[in-house]
Design a protein around this motif. Structure first.
Motif, PDB file in Angstrom:
ATOM      1  N   UNK A  33       0.880  -1.206   0.085  1.00 43.79           N
ATOM      2  CA  UNK A  33      -0.046  -0.149  -0.031  1.00 43.79           C
ATOM      3  C   UNK A  33       0.711   1.200  -0.017  1.00 43.79           C
ATOM      4  N   UNK A  34       0.293   2.396  -0.281  1.00 47.63           N
ATOM      5  CA  UNK A  34       0.972   3.637  -0.232  1.00 47.63           C
ATOM      6  C   UNK A  34       0.594   4.398   0.970  1.00 47.63           C
ATOM      7  N   UNK A  35       1.605   4.748   1.724  1.00 46.40           N
ATOM      8  CA  UNK A  35       1.172   5.500   2.850  1.00 46.40           C
ATOM      9  C   UNK A  35       1.174   7.112   2.879  1.00 46.40           C
ATOM     10  N   UNK A  36       0.966   7.924   3.678  1.00 49.24           N
ATOM     11  CA  UNK A  36       0.474   9.449   3.792  1.00 49.24           C
ATOM     12  C   UNK A  36       1.554   9.957   3.030  1.00 49.24           C
ATOM     13  N   UNK A  90       5.007   6.879   0.184  1.00 51.53           N
ATOM     14  CA  UNK A  90       6.072   5.727   0.136  1.00 51.53           C
ATOM     15  C   UNK A  90       5.239   4.226   0.050  1.00 51.53           C
ATOM     16  N   UNK A  91       5.878   3.272  -0.471  1.00 52.20           N
ATOM     17  CA  UNK A  91       5.232   2.165  -0.866  1.00 52.20           C
ATOM     18  C   UNK A  91       5.613   1.191   0.352  1.00 52.20           C
ATOM     19  N   UNK A  92       4.580   0.691   1.100  1.00 49.72           N
ATOM     20  CA  UNK A  92       4.877  -0.235   2.464  1.00 49.72           C
ATOM     21  C   UNK A  92       4.152  -1.709   2.205  1.00 49.72           C
TER      22      UNK A  92
END
Length: 250
Positions: free
Chosen positions: A54-57, A60-62
């Motif tokens: 997923x993409x954080x706020x 960044x890809x996490x």
């Protein structure tokens, strides 16, 4: 996603896999449902299968950590992931490729909890004037049902008269670890159907083949399960003329 050649008469099926699972083990069932004219969608919900990042706020890809996911994540799967799946089916509906108004939902193990909560949510979306927003689920199938996932229990949904009014099917191996829970849920459903149906339990089926298998293995390795699921859908859900009409969706 497996589209159907029946276009506006195609019954869409949304299959919700178990916790820790993914879409890929359900190929045999999907193929048979597709042969019967169904359009079948099997999404990997967040943290599972191909949906593991997923993409954080900050952009960044996490990666999801399934072990650290909580009830809030489960509720977000219901409110967002499964709604996104329905949004895809709505676009297919408006393109004339299926009939969303004849939607069938299948849950497997913990996926039964997600399926039941999402179906109840869908059944309570009111229409706005002539615009249909929900009330698309027309049948619900539980395979090897589990009681809860991350603290979200199936029981509160089983007291909902709208959900209980649907054709419902439970499948579990009679010697499997899921047998007692399947029987418990079946008794609750039958009791509620009698209450809302003036003593009738029509539209409900409990199928317990003689096996220790459960979940995806039960579906894939029991010769009776796939035909019974297919027959239940084609018997209880009718699309188009004489059944649930196709409706263009806003």
């Amino acid at each position: 996603y497996f589209p159907s050649d029946k276009e506006k008469n195609a019954i869409p099926v949304l299959l919700i896999h178990e916790w820790g699972g993914q879409a890929s083990p359900y190929g045999k069932l999907v193929v048979e449902l597709n042969k019967a004219g169904c359009a079948v969608l099997v999404p990997d919900f967040r943290g599972h299968g191909g949906s593991n990042t997923y993409t954080d706020a900050r952009g960044n890809s996490k990666e999801f950590n399934v072990g650290q996911m909580s009830r809030r994540d489960v509720e977000n799967i219901v409110a967002f992931d499964l709604e996104e799946a329905k949004s895809f089916l709505k676009d297919e509906n408006n393109a004339g490729k299926l009939n969303l108004n004849a939607l069938v939902v299948i849950g497997v193990r913990e996926g039964c909890v997600l399926a039941s909560h999402w179906a109840r949510r869908d059944l309570h979306f009111p229409s706005v004037g002539s615009i249909k927003q929900g009330q698309d689920v027309k049948a619900l199938i539980f395979v090897s049902p589990d009681k809860q996932v991350k603290g979200l229990a199936i029981d509160p949904t089983l007291g909902d008269a709208n959900l209980i009014g649907l054709p419902m099917m439970i499948v579990a191996g009679d010697d499997s670890p899921d047998a007692s829970e399947a029987q418990r849920i079946a008794k609750r459903i039958e009791a509620m159907k009698r209450r809302v149906g003036r003593g009738e339990t029509s539209g409900f089926e409990l199928s317990m083949p003689k096996t220790t298998l459960s979940g995806a293995a039960l579906i894939n390795e029991s010769s009776t399960v796939i035909p019974k699921i297919t027959e239940f859908i084609t018997t209880h859900v009718k699309s188009g003329d004489g059944g649930h009409p196709w409706v263009e969706r806003d």
